[in-house]
Design an enzyme around this catalytic site. Structure first.
Site, mmCIF file in Angstrom:
data_model
loop_
_atom_site.group_PDB
_atom_site.id
_atom_site.type_symbol
_atom_site.label_atom_id
_atom_site.label_comp_id
_atom_site.label_asym_id
_atom_site.label_seq_id
_atom_site.Cartn_x
_atom_site.Cartn_y
_atom_site.Cartn_z
ATOM 1 N N ARG A 1 0.923 -1.300 -0.060
ATOM 2 C CA ARG A 1 0.193 0.063 -0.228
ATOM 3 C C ARG A 1 0.788 1.315 0.026
ATOM 4 N NH1 ARG A 1 -1.368 3.995 -0.497
ATOM 5 N NH2 ARG A 1 -3.162 5.208 0.086
ATOM 6 N N LEU B 1 -1.511 6.940 8.708
ATOM 7 C CA LEU B 1 -2.638 6.008 8.950
ATOM 8 C C LEU B 1 -2.295 4.970 7.740
ATOM 9 C CD1 LEU B 1 -5.079 5.549 10.148
ATOM 10 C CD2 LEU B 1 -6.271 7.043 8.710
ATOM 11 N N PRO B 2 -1.519 3.860 7.990
ATOM 12 C CA PRO B 2 -1.041 3.026 6.993
ATOM 13 C C PRO B 2 -2.343 1.936 7.084
ATOM 14 C CG PRO B 2 0.274 2.618 8.931
ATOM 15 C CD PRO B 2 -0.379 3.909 9.213
ATOM 16 N N HIS B 3 -2.510 1.219 5.959
ATOM 17 C CA HIS B 3 -3.645 0.432 5.856
ATOM 18 C C HIS B 3 -3.705 -0.607 4.644
ATOM 19 C CE1 HIS B 3 -4.829 4.140 3.707
ATOM 20 N NE2 HIS B 3 -5.247 3.566 2.861
ATOM 21 N N ALA B 4 -4.262 -1.704 4.688
ATOM 22 C CA ALA B 4 -4.273 -2.664 3.879
ATOM 23 C C ALA B 4 -5.315 -3.622 3.951
ATOM 24 C CB ALA B 4 -2.938 -3.505 3.978
#
Length: 204
Positions: free
Chosen positions: A103, A117-120
């Site tokens: 991501r 705000l890392p997301h996957a």
């Protein structure tokens, strides 16, 4: 692709939503529809409502670290992946880490103001799960806010199928992080429970 932090203007809602949607493989028509819904006054008032409680189904103290001392973005993502993976026996920390890295290759998830705000997403979960890390010192996160190192990171792991619930959740979090008083409380917190209280997360 932009990583500006969400605020109450419709343009900022659109910009941050587009950043989130880029992490999911949905077609352009679906993306336009979701962005349009997020830009509606009714939904915008819902997702930006700072008084809305976030449940401990999303995150609890076991997936929160306060006062961590690290020096790199890679190490931060590794730790967030470990915290996320601890939520379910089917999750593997290395796989989650790779998903977060994938991501990031699409564009930095730094929001500005020292927030990331890392997301996957993954097929191994059916509900969104979160993890939160507060750093003792900010690190270079390669974000738009390059002069302000990241010292607060909230990671999200969502099911494979992206839907409005996940978009609303991400926008609610970004809305909280756009509030200077909440950011200050997060930085002053000295325990996992204090961090969750600053984000208005409760058991109810």
């Amino acid at each position: 692709m932009t990583t500006q932090i969400l605020d109450t203007s419709s343009g900022s809602v659109m910009r941050h939503s587009r950043c989130f949607l880029s992490g999911f493989r949905i077609d352009e028509r679906q993306q336009r529809q979701s962005l349009g819904e997020l830009n509606s006054p009714r939904l915008r008032s819902q997702i930006l409502g700072l008084g809305v409680m976030l449940s401990t189904d999303l995150i609890n103290e076991t997936r929160v670290i306060c006062g961590l001392e690290i020096t790199s973005k890679k190490r931060l993502l590794e730790i967030l992946a470990q915290l996320l993976a601890s939520a379910h026996p089917r999750l593997d920390a290395e796989v989650v880490f790779e998903r977060l890295l994938e991501r990031e290759r699409l564009g930095s998830t730094a929001l500005g103001h020292g927030i990331a705000l890392p997301h996957a997403r993954t097929k191994d979960v059916t509900e969104v799960i979160g993890a939160l890390v507060q750093l003792q010192r900010g690190i270079d996160y390669d974000g738009a806010d390059s002069d302000e190192p990241v010292d607060l990171a909230f990671a999200l792991l969502a099911p494979e199928a992206a839907n409005d619930e996940h978009l609303r959740l991400l926008a609610q979090l970004a809305g909280r992080f756009s509030d200077p008083s909440i950011r200050e409380r997060l930085r002053q917190a000295d325990s996992p429970s204090g961090l969750l209280q600053a984000l208005n997360i409760s058991d109810s």
